[in-house]
Design a protein around this motif. Sequence first.
Motif, PDB file in Angstrom:
ATOM      1  N   ASP A 305       0.829  -1.210   0.000  1.00 52.39           N
ATOM      2  CA  ASP A 305       0.000   0.000   0.000  1.00 52.39           C
ATOM      3  C   ASP A 305       0.865   1.263   0.000  1.00 52.39           C
ATOM      4  OD1 ASP A 305      -2.589  -0.992  -0.084  1.00 52.39           O
ATOM      5  OD2 ASP A 305      -2.713  -1.250   2.088  1.00 52.39           O
ATOM      6  N   ALA A 308       2.281   1.746  -3.360  1.00 49.12           N
ATOM      7  CA  ALA A 308       1.288   2.155  -4.365  1.00 49.12           C
ATOM      8  C   ALA A 308       1.025   3.654  -4.312  1.00 49.12           C
ATOM      9  CB  ALA A 308      -0.020   1.378  -4.158  1.00 49.12           C
ATOM     10  N   LEU A 330      -1.624  -5.666  -0.620  1.00 47.87           N
ATOM     11  CA  LEU A 330      -2.311  -4.499  -1.171  1.00 47.87           C
ATOM     12  C   LEU A 330      -3.784  -4.485  -0.746  1.00 47.87           C
ATOM     13  CD1 LEU A 330      -1.555  -2.187  -3.256  1.00 47.87           C
ATOM     14  CD2 LEU A 330      -2.897  -3.520  -4.884  1.00 47.87           C
ATOM     15  N   GLY A 334      -4.165   1.214  -1.210  1.00 54.52           N
ATOM     16  CA  GLY A 334      -3.244   1.207  -2.347  1.00 54.52           C
ATOM     17  C   GLY A 334      -3.991   1.144  -3.663  1.00 54.52           C
ATOM     18  N   HIS A 354      -4.149 -10.201  -3.458  1.00 60.31           N
ATOM     19  CA  HIS A 354      -4.288  -8.880  -2.843  1.00 60.31           C
ATOM     20  C   HIS A 354      -5.368  -8.949  -1.779  1.00 60.31           C
ATOM     21  CE1 HIS A 354      -8.156  -8.371  -4.796  1.00 60.31           C
ATOM     22  NE2 HIS A 354      -7.607  -8.951  -5.850  1.00 60.31           N
TER      23      HIS A 354
END
Lengths: 392, 296
Positions: A305, A308, A330, A334, A354
């Motif tokens: 995250d 990202a 994630l 993110g 994810h």
Amino acid sequence: MIERKLIYMDAKSSKFWNIRQDGEAFTVTYGRIGTSGQETVKTFASEALAVKEAEKLIKEKLGKGYVEASAPPAEGALPLAAFANINQRDDLFRNAGTFVGMRVVDYAMDKPARSDVAYRFRSDWDDDQIVPALEHFLATPAALEATAIVIGAWFGDESSNTPDEVLDVLIQNRARVPKLTALFVGDVTSEENEMSWITQTDMAPLLTAFPDLQLLRTRGGTDLKLTPLKHTNLRALAMETGGMDASVVRSVCSSDFERLEHLELWLGTDEYGATVRVEDLQPLLSGKLFPNLKYLGLRNSQIADQIAVVVVNSPLVQRLETLDLSLGTLSDEGGEALLHLKDSQLKKLNLHYHYMSPEMVKRLRALPFPVDATTPPDMEVDEEDRFVAVGE
Amino acid sequence: MFGTDTGRGAKIELRDCSQPLPAKLRCFDLDLTGYQLDRLPDDLHVESRLILDNATRLRSLPANLKVGSLSLRNCAVLDALPEGLECWFLDMTGCEQFSRWPQRANISTGSVILRDCRSLAYLPPWLTRLANLDLAGCLQLQQLPPDLMLTGWLDLAGTAIAALPPHLADTRLRWRGVRIDRRIAFEPASISAMEALREPNAELRRVMIERMGALEFAQQANAQVLDEDTDAGGRRRLLHIPLEQDEPLVGLNCRCPSTGREYLLRVPPKTKTCHQAAAWIAGFDDPRDYHPDYET
């Protein structure tokens, strides 16, 4: 008329899929790379229907991870797609079936050596044969033609042994494998040794000894090092770990790899030695390094995250073809940041494995390029308790 | 003082350094945690991370400093950042004197952490694109820069920011690290004690109680009275509210004798009497030592 040539390569397979639509019909040719494959022809009531169906199939293939089989690469150059290995979490449960598009075969000293496969060398816990087998192969004429070598479990019954002895044999005999372009040091499944227990070594001497190497893939994070160096032909560097030390990132960022196109770093979790913080990635994301980078993978990461929300603002992402934040933790935070990539030139976003909500996945799939936001069927999605794909 | 290897990719660690750094020092990362001097050499070059946490005497940084990330946690006397500063990540947690931004600088792309920068009263207009912005404890801050864009979160605990501009309407919000929604941030009067009591996440519940005000919460929640007596402000009461999966809220409800304002001051949950509570608030470990002539 539509004509597309797609290829797919991972640790299990190496295949092509070509489509050619002309008028009310299209022809699909598909099969294993290196074979002529099978051909099917479909005819429709109208040209419009044929185009629609062909476009649907192309979209489906791209969604599955197929990529454009760009112009045939120069003699001896590997296609970018050949550098991928683990695409899905479950690929980790098996040894490599293919490597850079070649079938992986365990080397057997009692059989004649071939040059059209990638040989794997490994020891069992009770049979420490990796060094004699490698020396045996290097003495054969097939070695002179070999382009890819896979080093499997080298540690015998002592899981913390380094691969130094094996790599030394390769380095000493480098004149015996003059065409070697791809090397995988650590085709080891968790059943053989957990990724975080595999003890690695400094990869710089190996790279220095093989100036024509295009791909180096390693697995295992303990004692993994890379004394900064200059290498003019390396096109892909992949380092899979369950926990990466920040010094490895510093070394990569201080190295001069002018042709690097594929950089894949598995950052892991602090429980298994990860010390990389998002700040450590700044020199990389600044875009000032690696002018030819097309694929960036920051995978298996606990800080997916945090990466990202920064990567979408970075100059580097503006010139990438593929961004890969798969196998990490994630979440929607993110995911929401990644929606800012809608105006980028990306051709692919890999977010497989994810912790995002179905609503966020839906929003990401509306981006104007293929997004892999699949999860393994056995994955339990709980935003509070998130684990990377390989945390041991 | 240095190892021999300050070569490519080197990280130099010099904790609690009290000697001047050598001229033209170049390295990849430099950790100067606990640095004892008041300035850095102008010709220092750090490629990626420069860490100056707890450099309690540091008064200034070199003009045109360019680094990937700059960590200045608890630099207690640093009051300004230099002209021409460039970085992606800035952490100034606990820089209580920090109040002046450069006219010209480029801090963007990453995170800016300004937690508990109590003297800071404004943010510069050139702050335009960041991942995260942590303003928790910047008590004087009232406004965000007009062109600011965030791809991550905004932490605004304790600031005087009362609303978000329209283009930041969808930004994720935090309150000292706890994820909150817009209503908790900007419409605290709409939070009810019942809603707070029903909130399963203890961290979020604490923020809700903080936003309501502990007194308002205690009054709405029909707190149990553990003890009652009188002081200079009049009647005072020790109130108790049990909380799911958290220690109970116990607080001394009293009035200020000079202003007449009513407060609820939270005390340790094991407190049994108003006197014990007042002694704890006054800093006494043993309430038997606490015999004030007059309580204010």
